[in-house]
Design an enzyme around this catalytic site. Sequence first.
Site, mmCIF file in Angstrom:
data_model
loop_
_atom_site.group_PDB
_atom_site.id
_atom_site.type_symbol
_atom_site.label_atom_id
_atom_site.label_comp_id
_atom_site.label_asym_id
_atom_site.label_seq_id
_atom_site.Cartn_x
_atom_site.Cartn_y
_atom_site.Cartn_z
ATOM 1 N N SER A 25 -12.376 -16.887 39.317
ATOM 2 C CA SER A 25 -10.970 -16.644 38.995
ATOM 3 C C SER A 25 -10.794 -15.474 38.027
ATOM 4 O O SER A 25 -9.891 -14.651 38.201
ATOM 5 C CB SER A 25 -10.340 -17.910 38.403
ATOM 6 N N TRP A 26 -11.670 -15.363 37.021
ATOM 7 C CA TRP A 26 -11.521 -14.301 36.031
ATOM 8 C C TRP A 26 -11.902 -12.945 36.617
ATOM 9 O O TRP A 26 -11.178 -11.963 36.460
ATOM 10 C CB TRP A 26 -12.341 -14.634 34.800
ATOM 11 N N HIS B 28 -21.143 -14.472 45.821
ATOM 12 C CA HIS B 28 -22.374 -15.061 46.354
ATOM 13 C C HIS B 28 -22.103 -15.899 47.593
ATOM 14 O O HIS B 28 -23.031 -16.378 48.232
ATOM 15 C CB HIS B 28 -23.077 -15.904 45.286
ATOM 16 N N GLY C 103 -10.782 -12.304 24.902
ATOM 17 C CA GLY C 103 -9.438 -12.449 24.366
ATOM 18 C C GLY C 103 -8.717 -13.574 25.071
ATOM 19 O O GLY C 103 -9.230 -14.143 26.040
ATOM 20 N N LYS D 146 -15.410 -21.215 21.279
ATOM 21 C CA LYS D 146 -14.074 -21.800 21.439
ATOM 22 C C LYS D 146 -14.020 -22.740 22.634
ATOM 23 O O LYS D 146 -13.211 -23.669 22.683
ATOM 24 C CB LYS D 146 -13.020 -20.696 21.557
ATOM 25 N N ARG E 215 -10.050 -24.833 31.876
ATOM 26 C CA ARG E 215 -11.020 -25.732 32.516
ATOM 27 C C ARG E 215 -11.743 -26.599 31.489
ATOM 28 O O ARG E 215 -12.101 -27.742 31.783
ATOM 29 C CB ARG E 215 -12.029 -24.917 33.327
ATOM 30 N N ASN E 216 -11.971 -26.065 30.302
ATOM 31 C CA ASN E 216 -12.663 -26.846 29.281
ATOM 32 C C ASN E 216 -11.778 -27.976 28.761
ATOM 33 O O ASN E 216 -12.233 -29.110 28.601
ATOM 34 C CB ASN E 216 -13.107 -25.929 28.137
ATOM 35 N N GLU F 56 -17.453 -24.010 30.788
ATOM 36 C CA GLU F 56 -18.526 -23.321 30.069
ATOM 37 C C GLU F 56 -18.856 -23.992 28.735
ATOM 38 O O GLU F 56 -19.973 -23.887 28.231
ATOM 39 C CB GLU F 56 -18.137 -21.857 29.817
#
EC number: 1.1.1.94
Length: 357
Positions: free
Chosen positions: A12-13, A33, A149, A204, A274-275, A309
Amino acid sequence: MNDKIAIIGAGSWGTAVACSLGKNGHRVVLWSHTAGVADSINTEHINVKYLPKHKLPKTVSASTDMEEVCKDASFIFLASPSLYLTSAVEELLKFAPFSHDDGEMPYPTIAVLTKGFIPDENGEPQFIIDVLEKMLPDFYKNHLVYVAGPSHGEEVAEGKLTGLIAASQNPMCSIRCREILRSRSLLVYSSLDIIGVQVCAAAKNVVAVAFGVLDALTVTSDIFGDNTESLLLAAGLNEIQTIGRAMGATHPETFTSISGVGDLDVTCRSKYGRNRRFGNEIITKKILLSFENLDDLIKNIDKIGYLPEGVVACKYLNILAEKRNLKLPICSGLYKILNKELKPLDLIENLLQGDTK
């Protein structure tokens, strides 16, 4: 603008950055991939798996062929998740100009979009930039750029106003990255504090997982609310600063910049995080029941369906805390939750009562 830009990683990023660059007139090629993702980008101009709601400019294409993606690129962004980044770079190194370390061929500028750590042989966290400098040709020593950021990909793709930091020990490299990335909706600032920016970007995510746990507990408990969330956010920033000092950060202003408190805030509070989602699902979906312990969770993290992550970073930061005798109650407590040594409610209550043991 005819210069080709390659992006390694079509999540996504990476896709959102490609979308922004494409809208800004750049020719962008994404490396994926999986053939299905590449095909959807090339035929439908949509990343159906990772960014399905956003149409990509026709200047954006994709391929599973690393050589095709990177050939003649003047700028390369690395956007693969931290778990897979070194494998992607090893593939990249097979092809020119990286396969000819003679110092004569022109090397493209490389910027890193990946957030997280890569462990050393003892399991302690290493900065992504440090690992890549050892892998890449000598030319890249002090010439890599790290970009971070408060920037959820969905909003970047939508063109919502966003700020980023491009950090490098070489000012010209960070300026070049800034000039390529920035647009009417993407503000990019240069920084020399590549250590502090990397610490903030990785740590973070751990705080955000804990924030998600708290978010879920507010539904079942009447003692948690908005005030509690701000308390946890402030404690998280303090912990990130502790990690930064231990890892060599020397610019305290980074932690109060957009790459510090800014990125922490959006990662904890945004609906796209997501985290935070994973932390919430520890409570609401009992997601940890599917795994034996933290190592099993990391090994089979694909089963979750998305990549938090912070789970991986938590393991490495807990090792750092133990070896350097650091007080990191959020990281250490979350580690115990993920390793099934502590109940989530106990962690939150201990943290908010000032118990750091």
